[in-house]
Design a protein around this motif. Sequence first.
Motif, mmCIF file in Angstrom:
data_model
loop_
_atom_site.group_PDB
_atom_site.id
_atom_site.type_symbol
_atom_site.label_atom_id
_atom_site.label_comp_id
_atom_site.label_asym_id
_atom_site.label_seq_id
_atom_site.Cartn_x
_atom_site.Cartn_y
_atom_site.Cartn_z
ATOM 1 N N ARG A 179 0.806 -1.231 0.000
ATOM 2 C CA ARG A 179 0.000 0.000 0.000
ATOM 3 C C ARG A 179 0.840 1.283 0.000
ATOM 4 N N PRO A 180 1.898 1.391 0.804
ATOM 5 C CA PRO A 180 2.695 2.631 0.757
ATOM 6 C C PRO A 180 3.383 2.863 -0.588
ATOM 7 N N LYS A 181 3.432 1.851 -1.444
ATOM 8 C CA LYS A 181 4.082 1.979 -2.746
ATOM 9 C C LYS A 181 3.153 2.525 -3.836
ATOM 10 N N LEU A 182 1.863 2.645 -3.533
ATOM 11 C CA LEU A 182 0.901 3.039 -4.562
ATOM 12 C C LEU A 182 1.256 4.369 -5.214
ATOM 13 N N SER A 183 1.771 5.299 -4.441
ATOM 14 C CA SER A 183 2.090 6.614 -4.993
ATOM 15 C C SER A 183 3.231 6.560 -6.001
ATOM 16 N N LYS A 184 4.012 5.475 -5.970
ATOM 17 C CA LYS A 184 5.120 5.325 -6.915
ATOM 18 C C LYS A 184 4.654 4.857 -8.288
ATOM 19 N N VAL A 185 3.413 4.388 -8.372
ATOM 20 C CA VAL A 185 2.866 3.906 -9.642
ATOM 21 C C VAL A 185 2.263 5.092 -10.386
ATOM 22 N N THR A 186 2.935 5.534 -11.433
ATOM 23 C CA THR A 186 2.484 6.707 -12.193
ATOM 24 C C THR A 186 2.107 6.371 -13.631
ATOM 25 N N ILE A 187 2.189 5.095 -14.002
ATOM 26 C CA ILE A 187 1.810 4.670 -15.343
ATOM 27 C C ILE A 187 0.288 4.673 -15.483
ATOM 28 N N PRO A 188 -0.243 4.667 -16.706
ATOM 29 C CA PRO A 188 -1.695 4.600 -16.897
ATOM 30 C C PRO A 188 -2.290 3.333 -16.273
ATOM 31 N N VAL A 189 -3.455 3.481 -15.654
ATOM 32 C CA VAL A 189 -4.117 2.369 -14.967
ATOM 33 C C VAL A 189 -5.578 2.289 -15.390
ATOM 34 N N GLN A 190 -6.010 1.075 -15.690
ATOM 35 C CA GLN A 190 -7.421 0.779 -15.961
ATOM 36 C C GLN A 190 -7.885 -0.209 -14.904
ATOM 37 N N LEU A 191 -8.934 0.151 -14.169
ATOM 38 C CA LEU A 191 -9.408 -0.693 -13.068
ATOM 39 C C LEU A 191 -10.867 -1.079 -13.291
ATOM 40 N N PHE A 192 -11.142 -2.381 -13.206
ATOM 41 C CA PHE A 192 -12.500 -2.906 -13.305
ATOM 42 C C PHE A 192 -12.986 -3.281 -11.905
ATOM 43 N N HIS A 193 -14.196 -2.844 -11.582
ATOM 44 C CA HIS A 193 -14.743 -3.107 -10.247
ATOM 45 C C HIS A 193 -16.153 -3.677 -10.348
ATOM 46 N N SER A 194 -16.348 -4.855 -9.754
ATOM 47 C CA SER A 194 -17.677 -5.471 -9.711
ATOM 48 C C SER A 194 -18.482 -4.849 -8.572
ATOM 49 N N ILE A 195 -19.657 -4.326 -8.897
ATOM 50 C CA ILE A 195 -20.466 -3.692 -7.856
ATOM 51 C C ILE A 195 -21.067 -4.735 -6.913
ATOM 52 N N ASN A 196 -21.117 -6.004 -7.348
ATOM 53 C CA ASN A 196 -21.601 -7.092 -6.499
ATOM 54 C C ASN A 196 -20.473 -8.090 -6.242
ATOM 55 N N ASP A 197 -19.469 -7.633 -5.518
ATOM 56 C CA ASP A 197 -18.307 -8.450 -5.183
ATOM 57 C C ASP A 197 -18.497 -8.985 -3.771
ATOM 58 N N HIS A 198 -18.591 -10.326 -3.617
ATOM 59 C CA HIS A 198 -18.823 -10.913 -2.304
ATOM 60 C C HIS A 198 -17.522 -11.260 -1.580
ATOM 61 N N THR A 199 -16.396 -10.990 -2.225
ATOM 62 C CA THR A 199 -15.098 -11.328 -1.639
ATOM 63 C C THR A 199 -14.413 -10.109 -1.032
ATOM 64 N N LEU A 200 -14.431 -8.988 -1.744
ATOM 65 C CA LEU A 200 -13.753 -7.780 -1.282
ATOM 66 C C LEU A 200 -14.708 -6.600 -1.202
ATOM 67 N N PRO A 201 -14.615 -5.788 -0.142
ATOM 68 C CA PRO A 201 -15.424 -4.568 -0.076
ATOM 69 C C PRO A 201 -14.887 -3.519 -1.030
ATOM 70 N N VAL A 202 -15.722 -2.561 -1.366
ATOM 71 C CA VAL A 202 -15.373 -1.536 -2.354
ATOM 72 C C VAL A 202 -14.218 -0.655 -1.888
ATOM 73 N N CYS A 203 -13.920 -0.632 -0.584
ATOM 74 C CA CYS A 203 -12.833 0.216 -0.094
ATOM 75 C C CYS A 203 -11.503 -0.134 -0.752
#
Length: 252
Positions: A179-203
């Motif tokens: 998690r502390p490394k996230l700010s080092k990632v500056t390349i383009p990012v595409q993120l897909f998020h399932s609104i009905n995910d029973h494994t991980l919360p949206v946070c």
Amino acid sequence: MQDWSAQGSGKNARVGVLLVHGFTGAPPSMRPWGEFLHSKGYTVRVPLLPGHGTKPEDLNKVKWQEWPAKVQSELDQLFKSCDQVFVAGLSMGGATTLFVAAENNNRLSGLILVNPMINRSSAVLSRLPLWAKYLLTFTVKLRASVGNDIKRPGITEHGYDATASKGAYELFRMLKVTRPKLSKVTIPVQLFHSINDHTLPVCNTEIIMDELGSTNKVRIELINSYHVATLDYDQELIFQNSLTFIQGLTRP
């Protein structure tokens, strides 16, 4: 249940894509995506992460550093024949690719995430401090499975039917370091998020989108899939949008 790779062809042969499966999962959850991209001429690698693809107990023998090390090795292999490389990850594979992306930010052309994990699951156990999780690994070796959260009937990711406690502890250790490394990632990012995910919360998605260093980052909502969206009803949406993402960032 093994590493899978395919050399590309035509104008896209020197563009590589590395696809990384999730915790307790296996390459079959990513291979249809990889085969789709290979059909478009791209060079593709879909590795089997250490401790996976055999039996759940084997995940109790793995240290978290082995997962990004495997991805790094696969990445280095792609760069031997490719001028540009994109990395994609599902769930824990998303966390692993984020770790590797932070270490290879200047080499990579883009990052694609599907329901990535960075914080925790919704389970009460996951909210325990690390020291408590570690103590539990001595009393409960295996717990209930966290896999196969798929809306489409009759589809499986060919993952484990149980969760290794020590493996889960190592996963949480990796998340804490990543998690502390996230700010080092500056390349383009595409993120897909399932609104009905029973494994991980949206946070998890919200943290990543907020803390990434990238200015070029987009979130795409999946309305007809659960956690393992790469095998679910929105599969084609992921495939097509990732193709557009890669095409838009490919140098002539």
